[in-house]
Design a protein around this motif. Structure first.
Motif, mmCIF file in Angstrom:
data_model
loop_
_atom_site.group_PDB
_atom_site.id
_atom_site.type_symbol
_atom_site.label_atom_id
_atom_site.label_comp_id
_atom_site.label_asym_id
_atom_site.label_seq_id
_atom_site.Cartn_x
_atom_site.Cartn_y
_atom_site.Cartn_z
ATOM 1 N N GLN A 30 14.895 -1.852 -37.689
ATOM 2 C CA GLN A 30 13.548 -2.351 -37.450
ATOM 3 C C GLN A 30 12.471 -1.282 -37.643
ATOM 4 O O GLN A 30 11.365 -1.591 -38.067
ATOM 5 N N ASP A 31 12.799 -0.029 -37.313
ATOM 6 C CA ASP A 31 11.795 1.023 -37.467
ATOM 7 C C ASP A 31 12.449 2.338 -37.868
ATOM 8 O O ASP A 31 13.674 2.462 -37.907
ATOM 9 N N GLU A 32 11.614 3.310 -38.163
ATOM 10 C CA GLU A 32 12.091 4.597 -38.664
ATOM 11 C C GLU A 32 12.980 5.325 -37.656
ATOM 12 O O GLU A 32 13.995 5.925 -38.030
ATOM 13 N N ASP A 33 12.608 5.299 -36.398
ATOM 14 C CA ASP A 33 13.410 5.993 -35.383
ATOM 15 C C ASP A 33 14.824 5.444 -35.300
ATOM 16 O O ASP A 33 15.797 6.200 -35.228
ATOM 17 N N LEU A 34 14.957 4.129 -35.312
ATOM 18 C CA LEU A 34 16.293 3.521 -35.287
ATOM 19 C C LEU A 34 17.054 3.814 -36.573
ATOM 20 O O LEU A 34 18.268 4.027 -36.550
ATOM 21 N N ALA A 35 16.353 3.855 -37.692
ATOM 22 C CA ALA A 35 17.000 4.168 -38.970
ATOM 23 C C ALA A 35 17.557 5.587 -38.965
ATOM 24 O O ALA A 35 18.659 5.831 -39.455
ATOM 25 N N ILE A 36 16.823 6.527 -38.384
ATOM 26 C CA ILE A 36 17.297 7.910 -38.290
ATOM 27 C C ILE A 36 18.567 7.979 -37.448
ATOM 28 O O ILE A 36 19.552 8.615 -37.835
ATOM 29 N N VAL A 37 18.564 7.327 -36.300
ATOM 30 C CA VAL A 37 19.742 7.327 -35.424
ATOM 31 C C VAL A 37 20.933 6.700 -36.142
ATOM 32 O O VAL A 37 22.047 7.240 -36.117
ATOM 33 N N SER A 38 20.718 5.565 -36.808
ATOM 34 C CA SER A 38 21.804 4.888 -37.515
ATOM 35 C C SER A 38 22.350 5.729 -38.661
ATOM 36 O O SER A 38 23.565 5.832 -38.838
ATOM 37 N N ALA A 39 21.465 6.335 -39.443
ATOM 38 C CA ALA A 39 21.907 7.152 -40.576
ATOM 39 C C ALA A 39 22.747 8.331 -40.101
ATOM 40 O O ALA A 39 23.794 8.629 -40.675
ATOM 41 N N ARG A 40 22.301 8.988 -39.043
ATOM 42 C CA ARG A 40 23.076 10.119 -38.512
ATOM 43 C C ARG A 40 24.429 9.666 -37.987
ATOM 44 O O ARG A 40 25.435 10.343 -38.179
ATOM 45 N N ALA A 41 24.475 8.519 -37.340
ATOM 46 C CA ALA A 41 25.727 8.018 -36.774
ATOM 47 C C ALA A 41 26.703 7.558 -37.858
ATOM 48 O O ALA A 41 27.906 7.794 -37.762
ATOM 49 N N ILE A 42 26.188 6.913 -38.889
ATOM 50 C CA ILE A 42 27.050 6.327 -39.921
ATOM 51 C C ILE A 42 27.500 7.367 -40.947
ATOM 52 O O ILE A 42 28.651 7.363 -41.378
ATOM 53 N N TYR A 43 26.599 8.253 -41.357
ATOM 54 C CA TYR A 43 26.888 9.161 -42.477
ATOM 55 C C TYR A 43 27.105 10.607 -42.036
ATOM 56 O O TYR A 43 26.875 11.539 -42.799
ATOM 57 N N ASP A 44 27.616 10.822 -40.842
ATOM 58 C CA ASP A 44 27.805 12.175 -40.326
ATOM 59 C C ASP A 44 29.160 12.778 -40.684
ATOM 60 O O ASP A 44 29.513 13.847 -40.209
ATOM 61 N N GLU A 45 29.924 12.133 -41.567
ATOM 62 C CA GLU A 45 31.269 12.619 -41.891
ATOM 63 C C GLU A 45 31.258 13.885 -42.740
ATOM 64 O O GLU A 45 32.265 14.555 -42.872
#
Length: 65
Positions: A30-45
């Motif tokens: 929905q917003d940039e802050d949530l996108a940052i959290v999701s990107a870090r969680a999903i692509y942190d491998e």
């Protein structure tokens, strides 16, 4: 929550500054802050030194085949 309220964010990252940014995936939030959290969680491998987000609506075509 409706998907109409969300934005698709393109995720780019690199492991070294001399490398180009690589497209690693997308997140939909929905917003940039949530996108940052999701990107870090999903692509942190990977041991990224840089990760950026670009809202898909901000991407512009430069050349069309």
């Amino acid at each position: 929550m409706s998907r109409a309220d969300e934005t698709v964010w393109e995720v780019f990252a690199r492991k070294a500054y001399e490398e180009p940014l690589h497209h690693v995936g997308t997140v939909t939030e929905q917003d940039e802050d949530l996108a940052i959290v999701s990107a870090r969680a999903i692509y942190d491998e990977q041991p990224w030194i840089e990760m950026i987000l670009v809202p898909r609506p901000a991407i512009r075509t430069v050349i069309t085949a």
